[in-house]
Design a protein around this motif. Structure first.
Motif, short mmCIF file in Angstrom:
data_model
loop_
_atom_site.label_atom_id
_atom_site.label_comp_id
_atom_site.label_asym_id
_atom_site.label_seq_id
_atom_site.Cartn_x
_atom_site.Cartn_y
_atom_site.Cartn_z
N ASN A 1 0.83 -1.21 0.00
CA ASN A 1 0.00 0.00 0.00
C ASN A 1 0.86 1.26 0.00
OD1 ASN A 1 -2.47 -1.43 0.10
ND2 ASN A 1 -2.25 -1.68 2.33
N ALA A 2 0.32 2.33 -0.60
CA ALA A 2 0.99 3.63 -0.61
C ALA A 2 0.41 4.50 0.50
CB ALA A 2 0.81 4.30 -1.97
N TYR A 3 1.27 5.08 1.30
CA TYR A 3 0.86 5.92 2.41
C TYR A 3 1.38 7.35 2.21
CZ TYR A 3 -0.04 1.46 4.76
OH TYR A 3 -0.51 0.22 5.09
N VAL A 4 0.54 8.32 2.58
CA VAL A 4 0.96 9.72 2.52
C VAL A 4 1.91 9.98 3.69
CG1 VAL A 4 0.23 12.12 2.65
CG2 VAL A 4 -1.15 10.47 1.37
N ILE A 5 3.12 10.44 3.37
CA ILE A 5 4.13 10.70 4.41
C ILE A 5 4.15 12.17 4.78
CG2 ILE A 5 6.60 10.64 4.89
CD1 ILE A 5 6.78 8.24 3.00
N GLY A 6 3.96 13.04 3.83
CA GLY A 6 4.00 14.48 4.08
C GLY A 6 3.87 15.24 2.78
N ARG A 7 4.10 16.54 2.86
CA ARG A 7 3.99 17.39 1.67
C ARG A 7 5.02 18.50 1.74
NH1 ARG A 7 -0.87 21.49 -0.14
NH2 ARG A 7 -0.40 21.56 -2.38
N ILE A 8 5.66 18.76 0.62
CA ILE A 8 6.67 19.81 0.56
C ILE A 8 6.01 21.18 0.71
CG2 ILE A 8 8.35 20.93 -0.97
CD1 ILE A 8 8.84 18.20 -2.24
N ALA A 9 6.65 22.06 1.48
CA ALA A 9 6.15 23.43 1.65
C ALA A 9 6.76 24.35 0.61
CB ALA A 9 6.49 23.94 3.05
N MET A 10 6.02 25.40 0.27
CA MET A 10 6.54 26.46 -0.59
C MET A 10 6.19 27.80 0.02
SD MET A 10 5.89 25.14 -4.50
CE MET A 10 7.20 26.15 -5.16
N SER A 11 6.94 28.81 -0.32
CA SER A 11 6.70 30.15 0.19
C SER A 11 6.62 31.14 -0.96
CB SER A 11 7.81 30.57 1.16
OG SER A 11 9.05 30.60 0.48
N ASN A 12 5.81 32.16 -0.78
CA ASN A 12 5.70 33.27 -1.71
C ASN A 12 6.05 34.56 -1.00
OD1 ASN A 12 5.00 31.91 -3.99
ND2 ASN A 12 2.88 32.60 -4.07
N PHE A 13 6.51 35.56 -1.77
CA PHE A 13 6.83 36.86 -1.20
C PHE A 13 6.19 37.95 -2.05
CE2 PHE A 13 10.13 34.07 0.30
CZ PHE A 13 10.35 34.48 1.60
N ALA A 14 5.73 38.99 -1.37
CA ALA A 14 5.15 40.12 -2.09
C ALA A 14 6.19 40.78 -2.98
CB ALA A 14 4.58 41.14 -1.09
N ASN A 15 7.45 40.81 -2.52
CA ASN A 15 8.54 41.40 -3.29
C ASN A 15 9.74 40.46 -3.26
OD1 ASN A 15 10.33 43.14 -4.62
ND2 ASN A 15 10.91 44.15 -2.72
N PRO A 16 9.75 39.44 -4.12
CA PRO A 16 10.88 38.50 -4.11
C PRO A 16 12.20 39.16 -4.48
CG PRO A 16 9.45 38.11 -6.00
CD PRO A 16 8.73 39.08 -5.12
N ASP A 17 12.14 40.29 -5.21
CA ASP A 17 13.38 41.00 -5.54
C ASP A 17 14.08 41.51 -4.29
OD1 ASP A 17 12.57 40.54 -8.10
OD2 ASP A 17 12.10 42.62 -8.58
N GLY A 18 13.33 41.62 -3.18
CA GLY A 18 13.91 42.12 -1.93
C GLY A 18 14.60 41.06 -1.11
N LEU A 19 14.57 39.80 -1.55
CA LEU A 19 15.28 38.75 -0.83
C LEU A 19 16.79 38.98 -0.90
CD1 LEU A 19 13.25 35.64 -2.04
CD2 LEU A 19 13.23 36.61 0.26
N GLU A 20 17.50 38.56 0.14
CA GLU A 20 18.95 38.73 0.17
C GLU A 20 19.64 37.39 -0.07
OE1 GLU A 20 19.79 40.41 3.96
OE2 GLU A 20 19.07 42.42 3.42
N LYS A 21 20.60 37.39 -0.99
CA LYS A 21 21.36 36.18 -1.27
C LYS A 21 22.29 35.87 -0.09
CE LYS A 21 21.30 36.38 -6.32
NZ LYS A 21 22.10 36.25 -7.55
#
Length: 286
Positions: free
Chosen positions: A190-210
């Protein structure tokens, strides 16, 4: 005349910054998920030799101000967040984000114990000997457990892992679909659900710092991260077996390199010309 010397220096400094950015873009042409940068310039303050005047009662018209600029300065080093093209790898733990230039995978150096989250477009993940999902530098991939799949939020983020055993059953295989859901097939078939990958969004992704290592940090100008999952409204879709390539365009970078080189040369020439004019002025004494 002395101002022209210093204006030429500001131009040379600005073009050197542009060359630094271009060289960094070119060096990262094969870096997974890398986002190219560009440099924008703005003029410095101007020296006003005469103020503007409006028309007077004597019939004369108005006069514009007489100003001489004092050089240039770097206005911004923008990050170009457009998504790179996806390259097929066929590897189960390679993920490319499609149709989501504002979306990022969520990772944590300590598995979320400190609450410090960081973000990446590099979708090349691995499993360690305990089944933990990690980046190439050991950061833990964050997501939602089976109990919190329907409530994606910062409070429910957990470090994801694929357990080798579950209720006495042994893991046989696993896969991750386009919604980021991790399904494990165990020895009972049987296949069981283990979890789910999270994602994030930003109002201004250009403002992220490398932060290096293909990692971004949130900043005061990026906005508060909004959490969800792949294929949710406003988030990108995950493509398993693909990797996002760098969005560096070599043709553009080499063209900009030529422009920067010529601009640097022209600024240096303005300095030598100003020096020659000063020398002629000094020679008047002879």
């Amino acid at each position: 005349m002395l101002n022209s010397l210093f204006s030429g220096i500001t131009g040379m400094k600005g073009q050197q910054t542009k060359m630094d950015v271009i060289a960094n873009n070119i060096s990262n042409v094969n870096t997974t998920g890398f986002k190219a940068q560009r440099v924008r310039f703005q003029d410095m303050i101007s020296e006003t030799n005469a103020n503007a005047q409006g028309p007077n009662n004597g019939g004369r018209g108005g006069l514009n101000a007489q100003q001489v600029g004092l050089g240039t300065q770097v206005a911004a080093t923008d990050v170009m967040m457009q998504g790179g093209s996806l390259q097929f790898t066929g590897r189960a733990l390679d993920f490319g984000i499609q149709n989501g230039d504002n979306s990022f995978f969520v990772v944590s150096e300590d598995g979320g114990d400190s609450g410090m989250m960081q973000y990446t477009r590099d979708g090349g993940f691995y499993t360690d000997n305990e089944g933990n999902l990690t980046t190439s530098n050991g950061f833990r991939l964050m997501g939602y457990s089976e109990a919190n799949l329907g409530n994606p939020s910062a409070d429910n983020l957990e470090a994801l892992s694929i357990p080798q055993e579950r209720d006495g059953l042994t893991l046989q295989d696993y896969n991750i679909d386009n919604t980021g859901t991790i399904l494990g097939t165990y020895s009972d078939g049987n296949a069981y659900v283990i979890g789910r990958i999270a994602m994030s969004n930003f109002a201004n992704p250009d403002g992220l710092e490398k932060a290096g290592e293909n990692i971004y940090n949130a900043s005061a100008n990026s906005g508060v991260p909004q959490y969800g999952g792949p294929s949710d409204d406003g988030f990108g879709v995950v493509r398993s077996g693909f990797m996002e390539m760098s969005n560096v365009d070599l043709a553009t970078e080499f063209t900009e390199m030529i422009v920067a080189s010529r601009a640097y040369q022209a600024n240096s020439r303005s300095i030598t010309t100003s020096d020659e004019m000063l020398q002629e002025l000094i020679n008047l004494k002879r």
